[in-house]
Motif scaffolding. Structure first.
Motif, mmCIF file in Angstrom:
data_model
loop_
_atom_site.group_PDB
_atom_site.id
_atom_site.type_symbol
_atom_site.label_atom_id
_atom_site.label_comp_id
_atom_site.label_asym_id
_atom_site.label_seq_id
_atom_site.Cartn_x
_atom_site.Cartn_y
_atom_site.Cartn_z
ATOM 1 N N TRP A 79 0.828 -1.207 0.000
ATOM 2 C CA TRP A 79 0.000 0.000 0.000
ATOM 3 C C TRP A 79 0.861 1.256 0.000
ATOM 4 O O TRP A 79 0.515 2.250 -0.626
ATOM 5 C CB TRP A 79 -0.969 0.006 1.178
ATOM 6 N N LYS A 80 2.008 1.235 0.687
ATOM 7 C CA LYS A 80 2.863 2.420 0.738
ATOM 8 C C LYS A 80 3.476 2.698 -0.640
ATOM 9 O O LYS A 80 3.502 3.841 -1.092
ATOM 10 C CB LYS A 80 3.964 2.211 1.770
ATOM 11 N N ASP A 81 3.973 1.659 -1.310
ATOM 12 C CA ASP A 81 4.534 1.844 -2.652
ATOM 13 C C ASP A 81 3.471 2.300 -3.631
ATOM 14 O O ASP A 81 3.721 3.159 -4.476
ATOM 15 C CB ASP A 81 5.177 0.548 -3.147
ATOM 16 N N TRP A 82 2.296 1.707 -3.549
ATOM 17 C CA TRP A 82 1.211 2.102 -4.443
ATOM 18 C C TRP A 82 0.835 3.564 -4.198
ATOM 19 O O TRP A 82 0.630 4.322 -5.145
ATOM 20 C CB TRP A 82 -0.011 1.208 -4.231
ATOM 21 N N LEU A 83 0.760 3.956 -2.924
ATOM 22 C CA LEU A 83 0.376 5.323 -2.581
ATOM 23 C C LEU A 83 1.382 6.339 -3.116
ATOM 24 O O LEU A 83 1.001 7.366 -3.670
ATOM 25 C CB LEU A 83 0.251 5.470 -1.060
ATOM 26 N N LEU A 84 2.670 6.034 -3.004
ATOM 27 C CA LEU A 84 3.694 6.980 -3.441
ATOM 28 C C LEU A 84 3.965 6.915 -4.935
ATOM 29 O O LEU A 84 4.207 7.937 -5.572
ATOM 30 C CB LEU A 84 4.995 6.717 -2.680
ATOM 31 N N LYS A 85 3.944 5.724 -5.508
ATOM 32 C CA LYS A 85 4.346 5.581 -6.909
ATOM 33 C C LYS A 85 3.201 5.768 -7.890
ATOM 34 O O LYS A 85 3.418 6.258 -8.992
ATOM 35 C CB LYS A 85 4.986 4.215 -7.124
ATOM 36 N N LYS A 86 2.020 5.377 -7.543
ATOM 37 C CA LYS A 86 0.900 5.464 -8.483
ATOM 38 C C LYS A 86 -0.072 6.592 -8.131
ATOM 39 O O LYS A 86 -0.359 7.459 -8.941
ATOM 40 C CB LYS A 86 0.122 4.132 -8.513
ATOM 41 N N TYR A 87 -0.568 6.579 -6.917
ATOM 42 C CA TYR A 87 -1.614 7.524 -6.503
ATOM 43 C C TYR A 87 -1.081 8.955 -6.428
ATOM 44 O O TYR A 87 -1.701 9.876 -6.939
ATOM 45 C CB TYR A 87 -2.182 7.073 -5.158
#
Length: 97
Positions: A25-33
């Motif tokens: 969730w942290k990678d998705w939040l920073l890299k995509k969202y």
């Protein structure tokens, strides 16, 4: 008499299915969202700069447009610094897998 044509198709070799990328969730939040919201924020800022320069400073539309384009170029440079190749939030490690 009419003859039927027969079409023969070679069987394709089965392709190895790749496992889907699973980001935490942290990678998705920073890299995509955050990347998507960065562009939304940049677009908002560019429009506001253009409109406010015309309203408050009573400048010509061409001058306000040039200022908005200058800020957009700066925003693009910041984007490539953060999410570009070799950046701290780049997806370089995902491409190598």
């Amino acid at each position: 008499m009419a003859q039927k044509r027969r079409v023969e198709v070679e069987a394709k070799a089965p392709q190895a299915e790749e496992e889907p990328e699973e980001l935490g969730w942290k990678d998705w939040l920073l890299k995509k969202y955050a990347r998507a919201w960065y562009w939304v924020g940049c677009l908002f800022l560019d429009v506001m700069i253009f409109l406010e320069m015309q309203r408050l400073l009573s400048t010509n539309a061409l001058v306000a447009g040039m200022a908005a384009v200058a800020v957009a170029v700066l925003q693009l440079a910041i984007y490539f610094r953060i999410w570009g190749r070799g950046g701290p939030l780049a997806d370089d490690d995902m491409d190598e897998q």
